[in-house]
Each structure stands twice: as structure tokens, then as C-alpha cells.
Design an enzyme around this catalytic site. Structure first.
Site, short mmCIF file in Angstrom:
data_model
loop_
_atom_site.label_atom_id
_atom_site.label_comp_id
_atom_site.label_asym_id
_atom_site.label_seq_id
_atom_site.Cartn_x
_atom_site.Cartn_y
_atom_site.Cartn_z
N ASN A 208 1.06 -1.17 0.20
CA ASN A 208 -0.28 0.17 -0.20
C ASN A 208 1.31 1.40 0.36
O ASN A 208 2.62 1.55 -0.15
CB ASN A 208 -0.76 0.49 1.37
CG ASN A 208 -0.17 -0.08 2.95
OD1 ASN A 208 0.56 1.14 2.75
ND2 ASN A 208 -0.41 -0.89 3.08
N ASP A 277 -4.68 -6.41 5.08
CA ASP A 277 -5.95 -7.83 5.96
C ASP A 277 -5.87 -8.41 4.97
O ASP A 277 -6.49 -9.18 6.15
CB ASP A 277 -7.82 -6.55 5.54
CG ASP A 277 -7.41 -5.23 5.90
OD1 ASP A 277 -7.13 -5.06 7.47
OD2 ASP A 277 -8.26 -4.48 5.73
N LYS A 287 8.77 -16.81 -10.82
CA LYS A 287 7.11 -15.82 -11.39
C LYS A 287 6.14 -16.63 -12.09
O LYS A 287 6.47 -17.39 -13.54
CB LYS A 287 7.98 -15.26 -12.49
CG LYS A 287 7.48 -13.39 -12.82
CD LYS A 287 8.53 -13.22 -14.35
CE LYS A 287 7.27 -11.86 -15.01
NZ LYS A 287 7.85 -11.88 -15.80
N PRO A 304 -3.85 -11.88 10.64
CA PRO A 304 -4.32 -11.90 11.61
C PRO A 304 -4.53 -10.13 12.00
O PRO A 304 -3.79 -9.56 11.52
CB PRO A 304 -3.24 -12.11 12.67
CG PRO A 304 -2.15 -11.81 11.22
CD PRO A 304 -2.97 -12.27 10.23
N ASP A 305 -4.92 -9.71 12.94
CA ASP A 305 -5.41 -8.59 13.22
C ASP A 305 -4.55 -7.77 14.46
O ASP A 305 -4.27 -8.32 15.49
CB ASP A 305 -6.29 -8.06 14.05
CG ASP A 305 -6.36 -6.80 14.13
OD1 ASP A 305 -6.03 -6.42 14.10
OD2 ASP A 305 -7.91 -6.14 14.13
N ILE A 306 -2.89 -7.07 14.19
CA ILE A 306 -2.12 -7.28 14.93
C ILE A 306 -2.20 -5.96 15.71
O ILE A 306 -1.56 -6.44 17.03
CB ILE A 306 -0.96 -6.53 14.17
CG1 ILE A 306 -0.07 -7.20 13.07
CG2 ILE A 306 0.26 -6.22 14.54
CD1 ILE A 306 0.60 -5.99 12.11
N PHE A 323 -4.17 3.44 15.01
CA PHE A 323 -4.53 4.52 13.58
C PHE A 323 -5.44 3.87 13.06
O PHE A 323 -5.86 2.31 13.09
CB PHE A 323 -2.91 4.73 13.09
CG PHE A 323 -2.64 6.25 13.63
CD1 PHE A 323 -2.07 5.74 14.92
CD2 PHE A 323 -2.57 6.88 12.61
CE1 PHE A 323 -0.83 6.69 15.48
CE2 PHE A 323 -1.28 7.93 13.30
CZ PHE A 323 -1.17 8.10 14.68
N LYS A 337 -14.26 1.18 16.48
CA LYS A 337 -12.98 -0.06 16.89
C LYS A 337 -12.51 0.53 17.36
O LYS A 337 -12.35 -0.91 18.38
CB LYS A 337 -12.35 1.09 15.34
CG LYS A 337 -10.94 -0.10 14.87
CD LYS A 337 -10.36 0.65 13.66
CE LYS A 337 -9.89 -0.14 13.16
NZ LYS A 337 -8.84 -0.10 11.98
N LYS A 341 -11.69 -3.77 19.12
CA LYS A 341 -10.58 -3.94 19.44
C LYS A 341 -10.25 -3.97 20.73
O LYS A 341 -8.78 -4.53 21.10
CB LYS A 341 -9.65 -3.47 18.45
CG LYS A 341 -9.67 -3.26 17.11
CD LYS A 341 -8.56 -3.42 15.69
CE LYS A 341 -9.43 -3.84 14.48
NZ LYS A 341 -8.26 -3.46 13.29
#
Ligand SMILES: Cc1cc2nc3c(=O)[nH]c(=O)nc-3n(C[C@H](O)[C@H](O)[C@H](O)COP(=O)(O)O)c2cc1C
Length: 391
Positions: A208, A277, A287, A304-306, A323, A337, A341
Site C-alpha cells: 500500500n 488485511d 514468476k 491476523p489483526d495486529i 490508527f 473500532k 478491538k
């Protein structure tokens, strides 16, 4: 960060005097006001005129100068300063200052000085390693002086070893904590930053646009305020101060492992990283060739959701701050959230901040919402540190 700080720069007579000119310019560039004091020997290497022309201020050289005494004498000079930087410091100056000898302007004002002092020695390697020099440095450290040790390399005398003046940037890095209230002394912060990178095949990746700049700045800001900081850095995250411990990672799974290990018992964990995600269900070793079938299907599986993992781990950090980059309804999403979380605060920022030089958003806790105004990321980060401290 040095805006309006008053720095007294003491220059000793070593070959590295020319680098003190560079240091003075860098200090001024960062907003500091600089007054220079040169020893007699320092003037053998570079004339005061060079420092005067570049600083626009008179260089102080003589203890018995009448105009000095009527204007800014040695006592006034140290009263004026917020901090004293001695660079380069000769072995001779180390010996004199550590033993309270006051036989010229610089050594006399050091005896009168009560402000924080940073010294950056530079000399031949044997002079640096000499028992007398090392003992004098120990005395000065015990007195509370900060020391930027000379670095290894080829010396002006042709020999190899530790003796070169540290880089001006390193000297300024070491100076910042001396000018900053140590509000985070004794605290341990863990911060993750930057993008994650998930490999599809030998050459293709899923990543990203996050730059890691904000996380790196936050790590620097916490370290300057006295915290011990560990930065788990995704690819491309900018360099930080030397005293920030850095662990480089690529994949989300690597980032998770590094975070869980580093965050045990931490005072604060801040998750600024843009963690993917999803990752590819399979990574191909070579390749992938064009299939010629018009389209192909690729399977992604959830990472996994860190943040959640850190917020629910054994020996959970005292404060966990996440964040969240949102395009709309920043506060409402952040509040939802926060509960889901189990974190202590969410910094809800706009997706447009990603990769930009400025940032804005909201600092959302269970009870409060604070607006973080749009500004330069460095200032944004300072505001954020203050909110975390208040919490
Ligand atoms: C060419 C030359 C280079 C020198 N370089 C250094 C040096 O890098 N570090 C040092 O401690 N002394 C160096 N010296 C020795 C100092 O100049 C000498 O000890 C002097 O008395 C230092 O005075 P000060 O401490 O008042 O500035 C050098 C001397 C000469 C002639």
C-alpha cells in the site's frame, strides 16, 4: 525542533574545526540562535571571520576583551545559552574542563556554566584511547555532560580508528533531549510503522501507499522526550534517531511476531502501520507466466489483526493506541473500532493523509474526542504525544 533555542558553540583547536562551521549552519537552519566561542588554537585552523560571516554574530575569543566584558562577558554568555555544545573538543580541553582549569574564555565560561552540555571530541585514535583522556571523559559524564563519541574511520593523521568528529546530524540528534523536558523518561514505547508487503510470486507483491513517515517521527519524538523506543518498521520506513531500536519486517505475519515480542510489558504501543488485511493464500516460488486465458482467479486470505492481538496479549502494554484511516464518519467508526478491538485510543485520520506531508484527524478515547488540526506531520506527532501523555 531547535526553533528559538540559544546554543553556545565552543570550538577547540583540532583539525575538525571546519566541521564545526557545518554544525553551526545546521543548528541555525533548524532555527537555533548560535554564539560561537573559539579557543586560540581553534583560530589556527579556521579564522573567526568564517563563523562571523556565516552566523552574522561576533565570535568570542578573548577573556580580557574589554568590549566583551561591557557587552556579553563570559558569565552573560552562559546565562544567555539554553545549552552548550563543544565541538570539536580537543584532548587538551577535556583535561582542562574536567579539572576545572579556567585559563581562557572557553574554559572559564565552562566553569561558570550551569546549562546542559554536549561534547563531541575529535582527535587521533591514540590520544582518544589514552588513559588520561578516557578518565577525563568519565569525569565529565559523571558531571552530567552528554558525549557524542568520535566515530571510526580514516583520521586526518592518516591512521585508522575512532577519533573522527561525529556527523553534525548526530550531534544535533544528541542535543535535542538536552533541550526537551524528559516527560517520558523511564517509559518503554513500541511503535509499528509503514506498509506491509505480501508476496504473490517471485516478483509480484501486494502492498500500500503508506510511507512510515508518521510512525518514524513518532518514534523520534518519544525518544527525544526520554522514552526507550522500539520501532517495528515496514518496508521504506524512514531512518530514525540512532537511539531508536529498529526491527525491519515485510509481511504482516512478521510484523505480528515482532510486535508481540517487543510489546510485552511496554508502557505504550502505537500501531501506525498500514497492515494489509489480506495476503495471498499461496506464494509462488517462481514468476507466474501469462496464462493467456483472459482472466485468472487469485485467492486472498485474511491476515491476523495486529492491534487486536497486542490489545489482548499477556503482559499487554499499559496503553494501546491504534490508527484508523477512514474516508468518512471518522469519529463514529473510531468509536466502534475502539470497543471492538479493546484499545485505549484511536487516532482517526483521513485516508488522504497516507503518503502526504500533512496530517489531521481525531484522537478518540472511550470518554473523549479531540480534534487534531491539519498540520505538518512533525507538529501533528507532537500533538499526539501530548494526548498520549495526558491519557
Ligand atoms: C595540525 C594539528 C592538528 C591537531 N588536531 C588535533 C585534534 O584533532 N584533536 C586534538 O585533541 N588535538 C589536536 N591538535 C593539538 C591541539 O591543537 C593542541 O593540544 C592545543 O593545545 C589545543 O588547544 P585547545 O584545547 O585550547 O583548543 C592538533 C594540533 C595540530 C598542530
Amino acid at each position: 525542533m531547535l526553533k528559538d533555542k540559544r546554543i553556545l558553540l565552543g570550538v577547540g583547536g583540532g583539525i575538525a574545526v571546519y566541521r564545526a562551521v557545518e554544525l553551526m549552519r545546521l543548528l541555525m537552519k533548524q532555527g537555533a540562535e548560535v554564539q560561537v566561542v573559539m579557543t586560540k588554537s581553534a583560530q589556527e585552523f579556521v579564522t573567526p571571520l568564517t563563523f562571523e560571516a556565516l552566523s552574522g554574530n561576533k565570535v568570542h575569543t578573548d577573556l580580557f576583551d574589554l568590549t566583551e566584558q561591557h557587552g556579553m562577558g563570559h558569565i552573560q554568555l552562559v546565562r544567555w545559552a539554553d545549552a552548550v555544545v563543544l565541538a570539536p573538543v580537543t584532548s587538551n580541553l577535556l583535561a582542562k574542563i574536567s579539572h576545572g582549569i579556567a585559563d581562557d574564555l572557553l574554559t572559564t565560561l565552562m566553569l561558570a556554566n550551569e546549562k546542559p552540555v554536549l561534547i563531541a571530541p575529535a582527535m587521533n585514535v591514540s590520544m582518544w584511547q589514552a588513559d588520561a583522556t578516557q578518565r577525563n571523559v568519565s569525569i565529565l559524564k559523571e558531571r552530567g555532560y552528554a558525549v557524542v563519541e568520535p566515530v571510526a574511520g580514516e583520521l586526518a593523521c592518516g591512521e585508522q580508528g575512532a577519533g573522527r568528529l561525529a556527523e553534525p546530524e548526530s550531534i544535533i540528534q544528541a542535543l535535542l533531549p538536552l533541550l526537551t523536558e524528559q516527560t517520558l523518561a523511564g517509559q518503554y514505547w513500541v511503535i509499528n510503522a509503514g506498509p506491509t508487503v505480501e508476496a504473490w510470486d517471485a516478483v509480484r507483491i501486494l502492498t500500500n501507499r503508506a510511507s512510515g513517515a508518521l510512525g518514524a517521527m513518532l518514534a523520534d519524538a518519544a525518544a527525544v522526550c526520554g522514552a526507550k523506543v522500539c520501532l517495528i518498521a515496514g518496508k521504506g520506513t524512514p531512518q530514525t534517531r540512532h537511539d531508536v531500536q529498529r526491527i525491519d519486517v515485510e509481511r504482516a505475519a512478521e510484523m505480528l511476531d515482532a510486535c508481540l515480542l517487543a510489546a510485552q510489558g511496554a508502557d505504550v504501543f502505537v500501531g501506525t502501520a498500514a497492515v494489509s488485511d489480506y495476503r495471498f493464500s499461496e506464494t509462488l516460488a517462481s514468476k507466474l507466466k501469462r496464462q493467456g486465458s483472459g482472466s485468472i482467479q487469485v485467492e486472498l486470505v485474511e491476515n491476523p489483526d495486529i492491534i487486536q492481538a497486542v490489545a489482548t496479549m499477556d503482559k499487554r502494554p499499559h496503553q494501546v493506541i491504534a490508527f484508523a484511516a477512514e474516508s468518512e464518519n471518522h469519529v463514529a467508526y473510531a468509536q466502534e473500532k475502539l470497543r471492538r478491538k479493546g484499545v485505549d485510543a484511536i487516532v482517526a485520520n483521513d485516508v488522504s493523509n497516507m503518503g502526504a506531508n500533512t496530517a489531521s484527524g481525531y484522537y478518540v478515547t472511550v470518554n473523549d474526542v479531540f480534534k487534531l488540526n491539519a498540520q505538518d506531520k512533525a507538529l501533528f506527532v507532537r500533538q499526539l504525544v501530548q494526548h498520549i501523555i495526558n491519557m
